[in-house]
Design a protein around this motif. Structure first.
Motif: not given
Ligand code: APR
Ligand code: PHB
Length: 389
Positions: A77-80, A205-214, A346-354, A358-362
């Protein structure tokens, strides 16, 4: 024509059900609207939970998965600007996930079906179900220009979210629970070695992103975007620029490569109940959809057909209807557990209302699941999949 189980849809649910029944000596016919190439190439999910892998192994269709699937014991999990590892296997007594594309599972199941010489018809049209409240349900369809009728003991509706089986349950009988999200996922497949060993879920803050692979040479990446955004607004340069920004972390860099596939998918949560009407049983996306953040759609579909195959096996063995009668409730219990987990992720990782609250809770939640062992264990046991009964 007659068969024991008429299966509509050759996605993971329909094909896996056919395989499980075949192993028990129960006959089925699988009817698929699309052509083989289409179902084998369609890029979908890519994470198999422990239970799914156990079942594919027990069903004798794991040879290539065991060779080419990539086992993962943690996620990040990546943030800040910093990464935090959730040690899934350490936290769950050794359970894990496997990276193996859904279309690879589909290819393996089609190969098994053909090796068994069992019926699987592609490109059928006009599929309809009849008499599901009686003891002789029927499926009518057109195959190669000829009208056909298939008489069955039971029908399995494995025809996905846009199929005909859920409407055939009768709208007035169904209770629908759903949520739409104010965002979608832009997904790409890039011809480049992954820049990470484990999956990265990033809150930014610009929204969720993820890096996966195949595979060791193929990366799968996602960006949160507006749900009605056009893919034309996202030339490759813009996608990479946004991925660099949202995934940025100290001492880490993202490798770029040619984008070989890109698409935007909306996100929704959906549950239709009950999953049975008379002799018609729904399984997989036909009955429920989860947002992809928990990586659970395919795994839920496989769980449904595990429960259905066990119930049908008991019924054919000694006439017991206990399993069939419990089918809907048994599946829905897991469906709702997974809905809760998928909503949490989903709510943990996506940018909702901004909104600042909400941001503090996340951020508080992210810090909590990455610093408290009980909180991390809860995430981990759901992510690898709670054991089946
Ligand atoms: N007649 C025959 N086949 C049909 C019909 C129809 N009327 N309508 C749809 N189908 C086929 C589709 O073409 C598709 O191949 O049914 C199949 C349903 O497969 P999936 O959509 O893959 O659904 P399922 O098998 O339940 O698997 C769930 O798919 O959406 C992902 O994330 C989800 O990974 C999960 C998985
Ligand atoms: C994917 O690899 O496609 C993938 C992985 C994890 C998710 C969703 C999708 O949560």
């Amino acid at each position: 024509m007659r068969t024991q189980v008429g299966i509509i849809g050759a996605g993971p649910a329909g094909l896996m059900l056919a395989q499980l029944l075949h192993r028990e000596g129960i006959e089925s016919v699988v009817l698929e609207a699309r052509d083989r190439e289409y179902v084998q190439q369609r890029v979908r999910a890519g994470v198999l939970e422990q239970n799914t892998v156990d079942l594919l192994r027990a069903a004798g269709v794991s040879e290539r998965l065991d060779r080419e699937g990539i086992v993962h014991h943690g996620i990040e999990l990546r943030f800040d600007g910093a990464g935090h590892r959730i040690a899934m296997s350490d936290l769950t007594g050794g359970r894990a996930i496997w990276i193996y594309g859904q279309q690879e599972v589909v290819k393996d199941l089609i190969a098994a079906r053909e090796a068994a010489g069992a019926p699987l018809r592609f490109e059928v049209s006009g599929v309809d179900v009849h008499d599901v409240d009686g003891e002789r349900p029927r499926i009518t369809y057109t195959d190669g220009g000829a009208a056909r009728e298939l008489e069955c003991d039971v029908i399995a509706g494995c025809d996905g979210f846009h199929g005909i089986c859920r409407p055939a349950m009768g709208e007035e009988r169904l209770r629908i629970a759903e949520r739409e999200y104010p965002f979608g996922w832009l997904g790409i497949l890039a011809d480049v070695a992954p820049s990470t060993d484990e999956l990265i879920y990033a809150y930014h803050e610009r929204g969720f992103a993820m890096h996966s692979l195949r595979s060791p040479t193929l990366s799968r990446l996602y960006l949160q975007v507006d749900p009605d955004e056009s893919i034309d607004a996202w030339p490759d340069d813009r996608i990479w620029e946004e991925l660099h920004r949202r995934l940025a972390a100290d001492g880490w860099s993202l490798r770029e490569g040619p984008i070989v596939e890109k698409a935007i998918t909306p996100m929704r949560s959906f549950v239709a109940a009950p999953m049975r009407r008379g002799r018609l049983f729904l399984a997989g996306d036909a009955a429920h959809i989860v947002p992809p953040t928990g990586a659970k759609g395919l795994n839920l579909a496989i769980n449904d057909v595990r429960v259905l195959a066990e119930a049908l096996t008991a019924w054919y063995a000694d006439g017991s209807t206990t399993g069939l009668d419990a089918y809907s409730d048994t599946c829905l219990q897991r469906v709702w557990r997974v809905q809760d987990f998928s909503t949490f992720m989903t709510t943990l990782l996506h940018r909702g209302s901004g909104d600042a609250f909400d941001d503090g809770l996340q951020r508080a939640r992210l810090r909590y699941v990455t610093s408290s062992e009980p909180a991390a264990r809860s995430l981990a046991e759901n992510y690898v999949g709670l054991p089946t009964a």
